[in-house]
Design an enzyme around this catalytic site. Sequence first.
Site, PDB file in Angstrom:
ATOM      1  N   CYS A 291      50.154 -25.311  -4.780  1.00 53.83           N
ATOM      2  CA  CYS A 291      49.611 -24.897  -6.081  1.00 53.83           C
ATOM      3  C   CYS A 291      48.515 -23.853  -5.901  1.00 53.83           C
ATOM      4  O   CYS A 291      47.586 -24.040  -5.108  1.00 53.83           O
ATOM      5  CB  CYS A 291      49.060 -26.119  -6.830  1.00 53.83           C
ATOM      6  SG  CYS A 291      48.131 -25.702  -8.321  1.00 53.83           S
TER       7      CYS A 291
ATOM      8  N   CYS B  64      44.906 -25.512  -6.990  1.00 57.76           N
ATOM      9  CA  CYS B  64      44.285 -26.675  -6.361  1.00 57.76           C
ATOM     10  C   CYS B  64      43.153 -26.264  -5.413  1.00 57.76           C
ATOM     11  O   CYS B  64      43.166 -25.156  -4.849  1.00 57.76           O
ATOM     12  CB  CYS B  64      45.339 -27.481  -5.591  1.00 57.76           C
ATOM     13  SG  CYS B  64      46.316 -28.599  -6.626  1.00 57.76           S
TER      14      CYS B  64
ATOM     15  N   HIS C 111      45.478 -32.166  -9.569  1.00 57.66           N
ATOM     16  CA  HIS C 111      46.674 -31.457 -10.026  1.00 57.66           C
ATOM     17  C   HIS C 111      47.394 -32.211 -11.139  1.00 57.66           C
ATOM     18  O   HIS C 111      48.129 -31.606 -11.934  1.00 57.66           O
ATOM     19  CB  HIS C 111      47.614 -31.279  -8.824  1.00 57.66           C
ATOM     20  CG  HIS C 111      48.809 -30.422  -9.085  1.00 57.66           C
ATOM     21  ND1 HIS C 111      48.740 -29.061  -9.238  1.00 57.66           N
ATOM     22  CD2 HIS C 111      50.135 -30.750  -9.225  1.00 57.66           C
ATOM     23  CE1 HIS C 111      49.949 -28.569  -9.443  1.00 57.66           C
ATOM     24  NE2 HIS C 111      50.818 -29.576  -9.445  1.00 57.66           N
TER      25      HIS C 111
ATOM     26  N   ASN D 125      47.030 -23.127 -22.850  1.00 57.09           N
ATOM     27  CA  ASN D 125      48.456 -23.333 -23.080  1.00 57.09           C
ATOM     28  C   ASN D 125      48.878 -24.507 -22.211  1.00 57.09           C
ATOM     29  O   ASN D 125      48.859 -24.411 -20.985  1.00 57.09           O
ATOM     30  CB  ASN D 125      49.269 -22.095 -22.694  1.00 57.09           C
ATOM     31  CG  ASN D 125      49.001 -20.925 -23.611  1.00 57.09           C
ATOM     32  OD1 ASN D 125      48.777 -21.095 -24.809  1.00 57.09           O
ATOM     33  ND2 ASN D 125      49.009 -19.720 -23.060  1.00 57.09           N
TER      34      ASN D 125
ATOM     35  N   SER E  45      52.704 -21.344 -16.869  1.00 60.98           N
ATOM     36  CA  SER E  45      53.428 -21.071 -15.624  1.00 60.98           C
ATOM     37  C   SER E  45      52.960 -21.918 -14.447  1.00 60.98           C
ATOM     38  O   SER E  45      53.589 -21.906 -13.390  1.00 60.98           O
ATOM     39  CB  SER E  45      53.290 -19.582 -15.255  1.00 60.98           C
ATOM     40  OG  SER E  45      51.922 -19.243 -15.078  1.00 60.98           O
TER      41      SER E  45
ATOM     42  N   HIS F   1      49.065 -27.198 -13.040  1.00 60.52           N
ATOM     43  CA  HIS F   1      47.699 -27.683 -12.796  1.00 60.52           C
ATOM     44  C   HIS F   1      46.891 -27.488 -14.082  1.00 60.52           C
ATOM     45  O   HIS F   1      46.816 -26.379 -14.616  1.00 60.52           O
ATOM     46  CB  HIS F   1      47.054 -26.897 -11.648  1.00 60.52           C
ATOM     47  CG  HIS F   1      45.749 -27.492 -11.183  1.00 60.52           C
ATOM     48  ND1 HIS F   1      45.597 -28.055  -9.938  1.00 60.52           N
ATOM     49  CD2 HIS F   1      44.546 -27.615 -11.797  1.00 60.52           C
ATOM     50  CE1 HIS F   1      44.351 -28.495  -9.810  1.00 60.52           C
ATOM     51  NE2 HIS F   1      43.703 -28.229 -10.934  1.00 60.52           N
TER      52      HIS F   1
ATOM     53  N   HIS G 206      44.658 -26.363 -16.765  1.00 59.91           N
ATOM     54  CA  HIS G 206      43.707 -25.255 -16.797  1.00 59.91           C
ATOM     55  C   HIS G 206      43.770 -24.550 -18.144  1.00 59.91           C
ATOM     56  O   HIS G 206      44.722 -24.714 -18.903  1.00 59.91           O
ATOM     57  CB  HIS G 206      44.009 -24.243 -15.677  1.00 59.91           C
ATOM     58  CG  HIS G 206      45.272 -23.465 -15.884  1.00 59.91           C
ATOM     59  ND1 HIS G 206      46.533 -24.008 -15.655  1.00 59.91           N
ATOM     60  CD2 HIS G 206      45.494 -22.193 -16.328  1.00 59.91           C
ATOM     61  CE1 HIS G 206      47.456 -23.101 -15.926  1.00 59.91           C
ATOM     62  NE2 HIS G 206      46.855 -21.987 -16.348  1.00 59.91           N
TER      63      HIS G 206
ATOM     64  N   GLN H 135      42.230 -20.656 -20.176  1.00 58.51           N
ATOM     65  CA  GLN H 135      41.922 -19.261 -19.885  1.00 58.51           C
ATOM     66  C   GLN H 135      40.833 -18.753 -20.813  1.00 58.51           C
ATOM     67  O   GLN H 135      40.505 -19.377 -21.833  1.00 58.51           O
ATOM     68  CB  GLN H 135      43.176 -18.397 -20.029  1.00 58.51           C
ATOM     69  CG  GLN H 135      44.295 -18.754 -19.067  1.00 58.51           C
ATOM     70  CD  GLN H 135      45.437 -17.769 -19.130  1.00 58.51           C
ATOM     71  OE1 GLN H 135      45.256 -16.559 -18.969  1.00 58.51           O
ATOM     72  NE2 GLN H 135      46.644 -18.272 -19.363  1.00 58.51           N
TER      73      GLN H 135
END
Length: 352
Positions: free
Chosen positions: A50, A53, A113, A153, A161, A164, A166, A168
């Site tokens: 990943c 990670c 993760h 998202n 995509s 993990h 997250h 933005q």
Amino acid sequence: MFDFSNNSHRRYNPLTKSWVLCSPHRTQRPWQGQQESPNVEQRPQYDPKCYLCPGNVRANGEHNPKYDSTFRFPNDYAAVKADQPELEVNDDDLLKVEGVRGECHVICFSPRHDLTLAEMTVEEIEKVVDIWTESYTEMKKKDYINHVQIFENKGSAMGCSNPHPHGQMWCTERIPEEPSKELIALEEYSKKHSGKCLLCDYAQREMADPERKRTVFENDTFLVVVPFWAVWPFEIMVLPKTHIGSLPEMSSKQKTDLADAVRRVTCRYDNLFQTSFPYSMGIHQKPFNGEYDYAHLHLHYYPPLLRSATVRKFLVGFEMLGEPQRDLTPEQAAARLRDLSEVHYKTQIENN
């Protein structure tokens, strides 16, 4: 007698000056269209492949630090960049174009993760709220940045995509279209109503409803509702009960309550269809470089799932060419979300 639960009607969104068609009788129609694959993936706590990670190599060859809480870094494939040539503004009424400079960042919520916001503690999510706040304050110091769009998202259904957990942050010199529409509506409402705030008044209206038909839950300082004008089936808006323009204006109590609201929203979403519930979440708040006293901090949650973990809502046909349309009324959606447990379904399964 007109029945809002059975008869077609339109609802006005004062934030964007737009309409949504409600067709509640269509919930009875059979579904033979596309179905998503249910999200049953069991992810490890750490994935050596990943890019997000701790300690791993990212796509650009850089190594992530071995972070132990939240972690923010510049997006390796940024949509906007700070260093680019100036573009001369043109006055063409048909082919108008503007250059846009900016920065894009990735915010990892946790080193794990497999841990989404729905399964994190309030204390862990407070660290996410802190990094949102610190990042907004940091970007305000940059002369050419005027707007910070923080968003998440979640899930492949929303185009994510990397699994993990997250979010933005896209920081631009221009105010994007959606927040710009809201700011125009907020300013006009303030002028029309002697300085009052549209979203403050809306929150008060929802809290004054004796049946709380669209309220999912609330805590001391935040109200969580399915908006009267919601487009997505289980859309949610998170509103501070008092007027706050941006994240740094929150008290420590409000930061804790916002973290609590985020946990409870995302946990209820997962519990609705017992799946890792996909959505796009975004924070709208005060831009920089101007007087925006009428701006009101709020969070939008736009989830696509409609009937189950595999059946989603599509904005196509009439929605693209006419106006958005929904089958389930906001009141029906709020009732379903309100009745859900705030103990994550995975924990309930483990305990049983």
